[in-house]
Motif scaffolding. Sequence first.
Motif, PDB file in Angstrom:
ATOM      1  N   MET A   1       0.845  -1.197   0.000  1.00 21.70           N
ATOM      2  CA  MET A   1       0.000   0.000   0.000  1.00 21.70           C
ATOM      3  C   MET A   1       0.881   1.247   0.000  1.00 21.70           C
ATOM      4  SD  MET A   1      -3.000   1.072   2.700  1.00 21.70           S
ATOM      5  CE  MET A   1      -3.912  -0.413   2.296  1.00 21.70           C
ATOM      6  N   THR A   2       0.479   2.226  -0.763  1.00 23.18           N
ATOM      7  CA  THR A   2       1.254   3.451  -0.877  1.00 23.18           C
ATOM      8  C   THR A   2       1.177   4.253   0.422  1.00 23.18           C
ATOM      9  OG1 THR A   2       0.815   3.562  -3.241  1.00 23.18           O
ATOM     10  CG2 THR A   2       1.536   5.588  -2.165  1.00 23.18           C
ATOM     11  N   SER A   3       2.325   4.770   0.846  1.00 19.39           N
ATOM     12  CA  SER A   3       2.362   5.672   1.992  1.00 19.39           C
ATOM     13  C   SER A   3       2.173   7.099   1.505  1.00 19.39           C
ATOM     14  CB  SER A   3       3.696   5.546   2.723  1.00 19.39           C
ATOM     15  OG  SER A   3       3.838   4.260   3.294  1.00 19.39           O
ATOM     16  N   ILE A   4       1.383   7.864   2.235  1.00 17.12           N
ATOM     17  CA  ILE A   4       1.103   9.251   1.874  1.00 17.12           C
ATOM     18  C   ILE A   4       1.592  10.149   2.988  1.00 17.12           C
ATOM     19  CG2 ILE A   4      -0.669  10.939   1.273  1.00 17.12           C
ATOM     20  CD1 ILE A   4      -2.427   8.611   0.343  1.00 17.12           C
ATOM     21  N   LEU A   5       2.358  11.156   2.635  1.00 13.87           N
ATOM     22  CA  LEU A   5       2.829  12.136   3.607  1.00 13.87           C
ATOM     23  C   LEU A   5       2.143  13.465   3.340  1.00 13.87           C
ATOM     24  CD1 LEU A   5       4.705  12.937   5.933  1.00 13.87           C
ATOM     25  CD2 LEU A   5       6.443  13.512   4.223  1.00 13.87           C
ATOM     26  N   TYR A   6       1.260  13.860   4.263  1.00 14.41           N
ATOM     27  CA  TYR A   6       0.605  15.165   4.194  1.00 14.41           C
ATOM     28  C   TYR A   6       1.516  16.166   4.902  1.00 14.41           C
ATOM     29  CZ  TYR A   6      -3.541  12.387   3.056  1.00 14.41           C
ATOM     30  OH  TYR A   6      -4.439  11.517   2.469  1.00 14.41           O
ATOM     31  N   HIS A   7       1.991  17.152   4.177  1.00 17.14           N
ATOM     32  CA  HIS A   7       2.990  18.063   4.729  1.00 17.14           C
ATOM     33  C   HIS A   7       2.663  19.506   4.390  1.00 17.14           C
ATOM     34  CE1 HIS A   7       4.924  19.186   0.870  1.00 17.14           C
ATOM     35  NE2 HIS A   7       4.491  18.002   0.489  1.00 17.14           N
ATOM     36  N   ASP A  25      15.577   7.376   1.620  1.00 19.42           N
ATOM     37  CA  ASP A  25      15.080   6.801   0.356  1.00 19.42           C
ATOM     38  C   ASP A  25      13.770   6.031   0.538  1.00 19.42           C
ATOM     39  OD1 ASP A  25      17.162   7.845  -1.164  1.00 19.42           O
ATOM     40  OD2 ASP A  25      18.414   6.058  -0.934  1.00 19.42           O
ATOM     41  N   VAL A  26      12.913   6.519   1.401  1.00 20.08           N
ATOM     42  CA  VAL A  26      11.601   5.907   1.576  1.00 20.08           C
ATOM     43  C   VAL A  26      10.651   6.475   0.530  1.00 20.08           C
ATOM     44  CG1 VAL A  26       9.617   5.692   3.110  1.00 20.08           C
ATOM     45  CG2 VAL A  26      11.920   5.453   4.023  1.00 20.08           C
ATOM     46  N   ALA A  27       9.942   5.596  -0.143  1.00 23.45           N
ATOM     47  CA  ALA A  27       9.005   6.030  -1.176  1.00 23.45           C
ATOM     48  C   ALA A  27       7.698   6.468  -0.528  1.00 23.45           C
ATOM     49  CB  ALA A  27       8.747   4.906  -2.163  1.00 23.45           C
ATOM     50  N   VAL A  28       7.370   7.724  -0.665  1.00 24.20           N
ATOM     51  CA  VAL A  28       6.106   8.246  -0.155  1.00 24.20           C
ATOM     52  C   VAL A  28       5.475   9.133  -1.216  1.00 24.20           C
ATOM     53  CG1 VAL A  28       6.701   8.180   2.296  1.00 24.20           C
ATOM     54  CG2 VAL A  28       7.294  10.197   0.949  1.00 24.20           C
ATOM     55  N   THR A  29       4.165   9.131  -1.240  1.00 19.81           N
ATOM     56  CA  THR A  29       3.428  10.064  -2.078  1.00 19.81           C
ATOM     57  C   THR A  29       3.226  11.344  -1.281  1.00 19.81           C
ATOM     58  OG1 THR A  29       2.280   8.307  -3.267  1.00 19.81           O
ATOM     59  CG2 THR A  29       1.265  10.483  -3.299  1.00 19.81           C
ATOM     60  N   LEU A  30       3.651  12.460  -1.838  1.00 20.29           N
ATOM     61  CA  LEU A  30       3.578  13.729  -1.121  1.00 20.29           C
ATOM     62  C   LEU A  30       2.273  14.452  -1.431  1.00 20.29           C
ATOM     63  CD1 LEU A  30       7.223  15.050  -1.640  1.00 20.29           C
ATOM     64  CD2 LEU A  30       6.316  13.683   0.252  1.00 20.29           C
ATOM     65  N   GLU A  31       1.600  14.868  -0.378  1.00 13.58           N
ATOM     66  CA  GLU A  31       0.364  15.647  -0.507  1.00 13.58           C
ATOM     67  C   GLU A  31       0.542  16.932   0.287  1.00 13.58           C
ATOM     68  OE1 GLU A  31      -2.350  15.218  -2.226  1.00 13.58           O
ATOM     69  OE2 GLU A  31      -2.108  13.159  -2.941  1.00 13.58           O
ATOM     70  N   ARG A  32       0.644  18.050  -0.423  1.00  9.38           N
ATOM     71  CA  ARG A  32       0.787  19.331   0.269  1.00  9.38           C
ATOM     72  C   ARG A  32      -0.543  19.750   0.877  1.00  9.38           C
ATOM     73  NH1 ARG A  32       4.136  23.734  -0.200  1.00  9.38           N
ATOM     74  NH2 ARG A  32       5.157  22.877  -2.049  1.00  9.38           N
ATOM     75  N   ILE A  33      -0.492  20.177   2.130  1.00  2.75           N
ATOM     76  CA  ILE A  33      -1.659  20.764   2.778  1.00  2.75           C
ATOM     77  C   ILE A  33      -1.236  22.115   3.357  1.00  2.75           C
ATOM     78  CG2 ILE A  33      -2.832  18.600   3.281  1.00  2.75           C
ATOM     79  CD1 ILE A  33      -1.716  18.736   6.118  1.00  2.75           C
ATOM     80  N   ASP A  34      -2.194  22.978   3.539  1.00  4.39           N
ATOM     81  CA  ASP A  34      -1.923  24.306   4.085  1.00  4.39           C
ATOM     82  C   ASP A  34      -2.127  24.252   5.598  1.00  4.39           C
ATOM     83  OD1 ASP A  34      -1.702  26.957   4.782  1.00  4.39           O
ATOM     84  OD2 ASP A  34      -2.946  27.694   3.124  1.00  4.39           O
TER      85      ASP A  34
END
Length: 249
Positions: A1-7, A25-34
Amino acid sequence: MTSILYHGEPNGPSLSVLAAAFETDVAVTLERIDLVAGDRHGANVPHAMEIDQSIEGEGPVLVADGVAMTDSVFLACYFDDIGTGTVLRPGDPYARWQMMAWCRHVIERLAPAAAYLGLEKSPPGAVPTGIVSLDLAERWADAAHGQFDDDKLADSRTKVAQTTAKIEAQLADGRDWLMGDFSIADLETYAWLAGMPHIVPTAFEHKPLTTAWLSRVKARPAVARALALASGPMPETVWAPGPEINRWG
């Protein structure tokens, strides 16, 4: 399962966690939040008690295998456990204790001070809805209404100066990094300290080792990669409420 980083913007805990992910080198999907708009409290970011009651305040959220996690030092440790890149914690038990003790100083003394000073310079426009933590909501309200205590501001400047003195002493033996090898201590300390030179310039006067160390950390490819995600030219000036200032001083 894909890891998501809300940052949020690469400053404070978001900078620390982004750089830790890139270092390891950890694969994460980046999701920008305000974070300044309170996006972490909205429906788009997964919630859990550990998120809603995080002592870190407005930090990033990692969702891995459906589990939501937060708090920058612990997320960096998680990345260190699963990553294949730079090792961010010493293998020796005593050296690891030293590193974690240093990080505790940062998250309990420097982080609340830096966030308080940063917010005073760049307060949020409003208090977002959906905040579960009562003390975090209180810090949001104080910041949005411009209510900053003079004694807390003075104490916060003192804590920044104490941290730079601590760094200067740590580097006095000629080492490049705080623990000898590059570690989470460097990332966490830099992330909270990077925005302070223009707020507490006296804390950095006559600190050549600290100044050089700041430049070395900023030049790390992982840190530079994290900083490149900024939406503006000065991410170190973007602040949301951080940890609560210790009530016992």
